[in-house]
Enzyme design. Structure first.
Site, PDB file in Angstrom:
ATOM      1  N   SER A  76      -1.063  18.312  20.000  1.00  0.00           N
ATOM      2  CA  SER A  76      -1.723  17.769  18.822  1.00  0.00           C
ATOM      3  C   SER A  76      -2.365  18.921  18.049  1.00  0.00           C
ATOM      4  O   SER A  76      -2.299  20.083  18.448  1.00  0.00           O
ATOM      5  CB  SER A  76      -2.790  16.756  19.233  1.00  0.00           C
ATOM      6  OG  SER A  76      -2.196  15.639  19.842  1.00  0.00           O
ATOM      7  N   LEU A  77      -3.020  18.582  16.939  1.00  0.00           N
ATOM      8  CA  LEU A  77      -3.734  19.581  16.142  1.00  0.00           C
ATOM      9  C   LEU A  77      -5.231  19.318  16.201  1.00  0.00           C
ATOM     10  O   LEU A  77      -5.670  18.168  16.112  1.00  0.00           O
ATOM     11  CB  LEU A  77      -3.275  19.537  14.683  1.00  0.00           C
ATOM     12  CG  LEU A  77      -1.854  19.997  14.375  1.00  0.00           C
ATOM     13  CD1 LEU A  77      -1.577  19.850  12.883  1.00  0.00           C
ATOM     14  CD2 LEU A  77      -1.643  21.429  14.812  1.00  0.00           C
ATOM     15  N   LYS A 100      -0.362  16.995   5.302  1.00  0.00           N
ATOM     16  CA  LYS A 100      -0.249  16.390   6.635  1.00  0.00           C
ATOM     17  C   LYS A 100       0.286  14.983   6.407  1.00  0.00           C
ATOM     18  O   LYS A 100      -0.461  14.032   6.224  1.00  0.00           O
ATOM     19  CB  LYS A 100      -1.615  16.353   7.336  1.00  0.00           C
ATOM     20  CG  LYS A 100      -1.555  15.874   8.786  1.00  0.00           C
ATOM     21  CD  LYS A 100      -2.933  15.968   9.444  1.00  0.00           C
ATOM     22  CE  LYS A 100      -2.869  15.550  10.909  1.00  0.00           C
ATOM     23  NZ  LYS A 100      -2.541  14.134  11.079  1.00  0.00           N
ATOM     24  N   GLU A 155       8.426  15.197   9.858  1.00  0.00           N
ATOM     25  CA  GLU A 155       7.797  13.881   9.794  1.00  0.00           C
ATOM     26  C   GLU A 155       8.734  12.882   9.131  1.00  0.00           C
ATOM     27  O   GLU A 155       9.284  13.145   8.050  1.00  0.00           O
ATOM     28  CB  GLU A 155       6.492  13.971   8.991  1.00  0.00           C
ATOM     29  CG  GLU A 155       5.521  12.847   9.267  1.00  0.00           C
ATOM     30  CD  GLU A 155       4.727  13.036  10.562  1.00  0.00           C
ATOM     31  OE1 GLU A 155       3.862  12.178  10.845  1.00  0.00           O
ATOM     32  OE2 GLU A 155       4.967  14.029  11.282  1.00  0.00           O
ATOM     33  N   CYS A 380      -0.292 -23.672   5.036  1.00  0.00           N
ATOM     34  CA  CYS A 380       0.243 -22.510   4.316  1.00  0.00           C
ATOM     35  C   CYS A 380      -0.076 -22.636   2.829  1.00  0.00           C
ATOM     36  O   CYS A 380       0.127 -23.706   2.235  1.00  0.00           O
ATOM     37  CB  CYS A 380       1.751 -22.436   4.534  1.00  0.00           C
ATOM     38  SG  CYS A 380       2.601 -21.260   3.469  1.00  0.00           S
ATOM     39  N   CYS A 383       3.570 -23.497   0.896  1.00  0.00           N
ATOM     40  CA  CYS A 383       4.336 -24.736   1.062  1.00  0.00           C
ATOM     41  C   CYS A 383       3.502 -25.920   1.548  1.00  0.00           C
ATOM     42  O   CYS A 383       3.978 -27.054   1.532  1.00  0.00           O
ATOM     43  CB  CYS A 383       5.493 -24.509   2.024  1.00  0.00           C
ATOM     44  SG  CYS A 383       4.966 -24.250   3.747  1.00  0.00           S
ATOM     45  N   CYS A 398       2.860 -19.350   9.098  1.00  0.00           N
ATOM     46  CA  CYS A 398       3.308 -20.645   8.600  1.00  0.00           C
ATOM     47  C   CYS A 398       4.400 -21.131   9.538  1.00  0.00           C
ATOM     48  O   CYS A 398       5.324 -20.378   9.872  1.00  0.00           O
ATOM     49  CB  CYS A 398       3.853 -20.499   7.176  1.00  0.00           C
ATOM     50  SG  CYS A 398       4.705 -21.980   6.581  1.00  0.00           S
ATOM     51  N   CYS A 403       9.725 -22.873   4.177  1.00  0.00           N
ATOM     52  CA  CYS A 403       8.713 -22.399   3.227  1.00  0.00           C
ATOM     53  C   CYS A 403       9.373 -21.461   2.223  1.00  0.00           C
ATOM     54  O   CYS A 403      10.160 -20.584   2.592  1.00  0.00           O
ATOM     55  CB  CYS A 403       7.605 -21.664   3.987  1.00  0.00           C
ATOM     56  SG  CYS A 403       6.397 -20.839   2.947  1.00  0.00           S
TER      57      CYS A 403
END
Length: 651
Positions: A76-77, A100, A155, A380, A383, A398, A403
């Site tokens: 890790s950093l 980052k 990343e 919901c 609906c 829901c 829906c």
């Protein structure tokens, strides 16, 4: 010591949820505060408890993906929020300051000019093999000009624009969670659809030697990789350039949670060594969140395409990081309950990573009258169907699959590859068909011929493409039972659980009839591998009248074939792992289906419970081959496999 144990429990629970379940049960701000407090207490007492996140790197790998060791362990950093710490870090050295990026760290290996392996960070020593997903990243080179072996890190991210397009109903908390969920799937279709990007930030192994890290990055760019943006800095200008990055962060196309500072000189970097957790040549700078106070006006509830009903805090507009903010998603019921929000409460809000609004704290929490706390809706908002709370953290769903909010997602799932595999029906096409009233549920797909004239007039459709679509729909009527059950989109019932269900009941009619019994939950509990959540989802699905009507209509329209053996298949009781390219089958999925149709079981990783590893390159040095050899598990080519168990096979 008591407080240290409390902090340890909270931080490790948050880490598990974040890394293994792609969920955040506490905010980044709260996590950082707890982490800093633990570090301070460890320094004060001289004690570091077992499992301390100050010592651990990454997360323990608990997914169903295959595992592989990192050739070079990942650390890790160390981090800071003090700009002066960057000045002190550089001293007389020249450094590189870069974003980052807030995504999922991936390690790529290239051999003979081809991508051969992609691993997640995992626990720093062992990662998950996500090579199948890396190969569909939107911007990754599958082949490069350099033929010698090299390893790089970078990343995997999803752009903020793509995140916003996917996250219309606040289903996902941030791009990092969405990206992690896509990359750590067994099926690469999700990673392709979500346009996962990869940005390189370091070359970690190569036969080519470099004196400067900047030259490494230039070389990687020359091989076709996109490189994380960086600036050269010295102690005299690092604060100025840091301010430049910070000003650009709110409008950046990618999410970042700070910056990374590293020395440019490689020889100097290597001379510094590492601690048990951190390299000494790099330092992370975390954004210091800007807090603002405001007043809660209302809680709104949004239903997503997956049926998730999310709470959104609406508050008096307040300026944060230069823009007006008046709403923040709370993501789930657990977060809402933990905040104990009432109308008129004073709250502090901030922008996570300077972009996504979040509620930090309820400043009125200690008021004695909490009787007016916002309640969880029983229906919901889209609906009017019933809702139910499921899981930990608690999430509201829901229960009505018809829906309107869930319609597109349900249809997209129904036509997907592992379901009915209907080609020519992209999400965009389905959306147009819904808007024109051609389809409202999956059975309408088998009646599209009545709209032939209208479809032929739509953009992108000619006689040829229309004919292909109708033929694909016709072909899809012949469907294996497990794929049909999976196509229904029942929560927690993926293809593997669908196969378990079908193995137990043997036919679609048996499943339908069993669901009418009052003791259905008790029956489901007898299926090995079925827990409470799966059984509850199946019970809930078949208890809904509309679901039962659609299911019975499907039985009358489709030609459902049971490919499940009665327990006396040729491969009954055997567990197989399949790896590498296949020759006699279309793909590994077809081979897996063949194994399972003959009573066998397939797993994603080699273990002591594995009976055979199927690999056409039986002498390869892959991680799975090595593990099989260590455990004395037989390795079979496809030919060996078919000859051993299916001597008269026509495959």
């Amino acid at each position: 010591m008591t407080r240290m144990k409390e902090l340890l429990e909270k931080l490790n629970a948050a880490n598990h949820a974040y890394y293994n379940e792609n969920q955040e049960i506490i905010s980044n701000m709260e996590y950082d505060a707890l982490y800093d407090e633990l570090i301070s207490l460890e320094e004060e007492t001289g004690v570091q408890l077992a499992g301390s996140p100050a010592r651990k790197v990454g997360y323990e790998v608990v997914s169903g993906l295959a595992k592989a060791p990192h050739e070079i362990p990942m650390l890790s950093l160390d981090k800071t929020k003090d700009p002066q710490a960057l000045v002190a870090f550089l001293e007389e050295q020249k450094g590189l300051l870069s974003w980052k990026l807030d995504g999922l760290t991936i390690v790529l290996k290239y051999e003979n000019g081809e991508l051969t392996q992609a691993l997640t960070r995992g626990n720093g020593h062992v990662g998950e093999d996500v090579t199948h997903n890396a190969k569909v990243f939107a911007n990754i080179p599958l082949t490069v000009s350099h033929k010698s072996t090299f390893i790089l890190r970078g990343e995997a991210v999803i752009s903020i624009a793509d995140f916003n397009a996917i996250n219309e109903n606040d289903e996902y908390k941030n791009p990092r969670n969405l990206c992690s969920g896509a990359v750590r799937q067994l099926n690469s279709e999700t990673a392709a659809k979500r346009r996962v990007l990869f940005f390189a930030f370091g070359l970690v192994a190569s036969e080519i030697t470099f004196e400067k890290k900047s030259k490494q990055l230039e070389w990687l760019a020359g091989q076709g990789f996109e490189v994380a943006e960086y600036e050269f800095v010295t102690a005299s200008d690092v604060e100025t350039i840091l301010a430049k990055f910070k000003a650009a962060a709110p409008s950046s196309p990618l999410m970042s949670d700070g910056l990374v500072l590293t020395y440019d000189d490689i020889v100097y970097s290597e001379s510094l060594g590492t601690t048990s957790k951190f390299p000494k040549d790099s330092l992370a700078f975390k954004w210091d969140d800007e807090l603002a106070e405001t007043t809660v006006v209302e809680i709104e509830w949004n239903t997503s395409r997956t049926g998730l009903v999310n709470p959104v805090a609406v508050f008096m507009p307040v300026e944060i990081e230069g823009t007006q903010v008046s709403r923040a998603s709370l993501h789930n019921v657990s977060i809402l309950r933990s905040l104990e929000l009432c109308r008129g409460d004073k709250i502090s809000v901030y922008k996570a990573n300077m972009i996504i609004p979040q509620v930090a704290e309820n400043l009125s929490r200690k008021l004695s009258n909490r009787a007016d706390m916002f309640i969880i809706p029983l229906v919901c908002p889209v609906c009017g169907g019933g809702t139910e709370i499921i899981g930990d953290p608690e999430t509201l769903y829901c229960t009505n699959p018809s829906c309107g909010a869930q319609q597109l997602r349900a249809l997209s799932h129904f036509v997907s590859r592992d379901a009915l595999n209907i080609s020519g029906l992209s999400e965009q096409t389905l959306e147009k068909f819904i808007a024109k009233g051609f389809v409202s549920d999956f059975m309408d797909l088998f009646k599209l011929k009545q709209f032939e004239d209208e479809i032929l007039q739509m953009e992108g459709f000619g006689k040829k493409s229309y004919g292909k679509l109708i033929q694909s729909i016709k072909t899809a009527k012949d469907v294996p039972l497990a794929n049909f059950i999976y196509s229904l989109g029942i929560r927690h019932v993926g293809l593997a659980n669908a196969k378990l269900l079908c193995s137990y009941f043997k036919s679609a009619d048996a499943i339908a009839n069993a669901s009418k019994n009052d003791n259905y939950l008790e029956i489901l509990s007898e299926i090995k591998g079925f827990g409470e959540a799966i059984s509850h989802s199946l019970h809930s699905f078949f208890s809904h009248e509309n679901n039962r009507k659609l299911y019975e209509a499907a039985l009358n329209t489709l030609h459902i074939q049971s490919s499940i053996m009665d327990g006396d298949g040729v491969l009954d009781g055997l567990t197989f792992v399949i790896t590498g390219d296949v020759i006699r089958f279309k793909n590994r999925s077809e081979l897996q289906a063949f194994v399972e149709s003959n009573g066998g079981r397939c797993s994603g990783s080699v273990s002591a419970k594995t009976s055979f590893l199927i690999n056409n390159d039986a002498l390869s040095s892959s991680a799975k081959n090595k593990k099989a050899m260590q455990l004395n598990i037989p390795i079979l080519t496809e030919g060996d496999f078919l000859a051993r168990f299916f001597e008269n096979s026509t495959k």
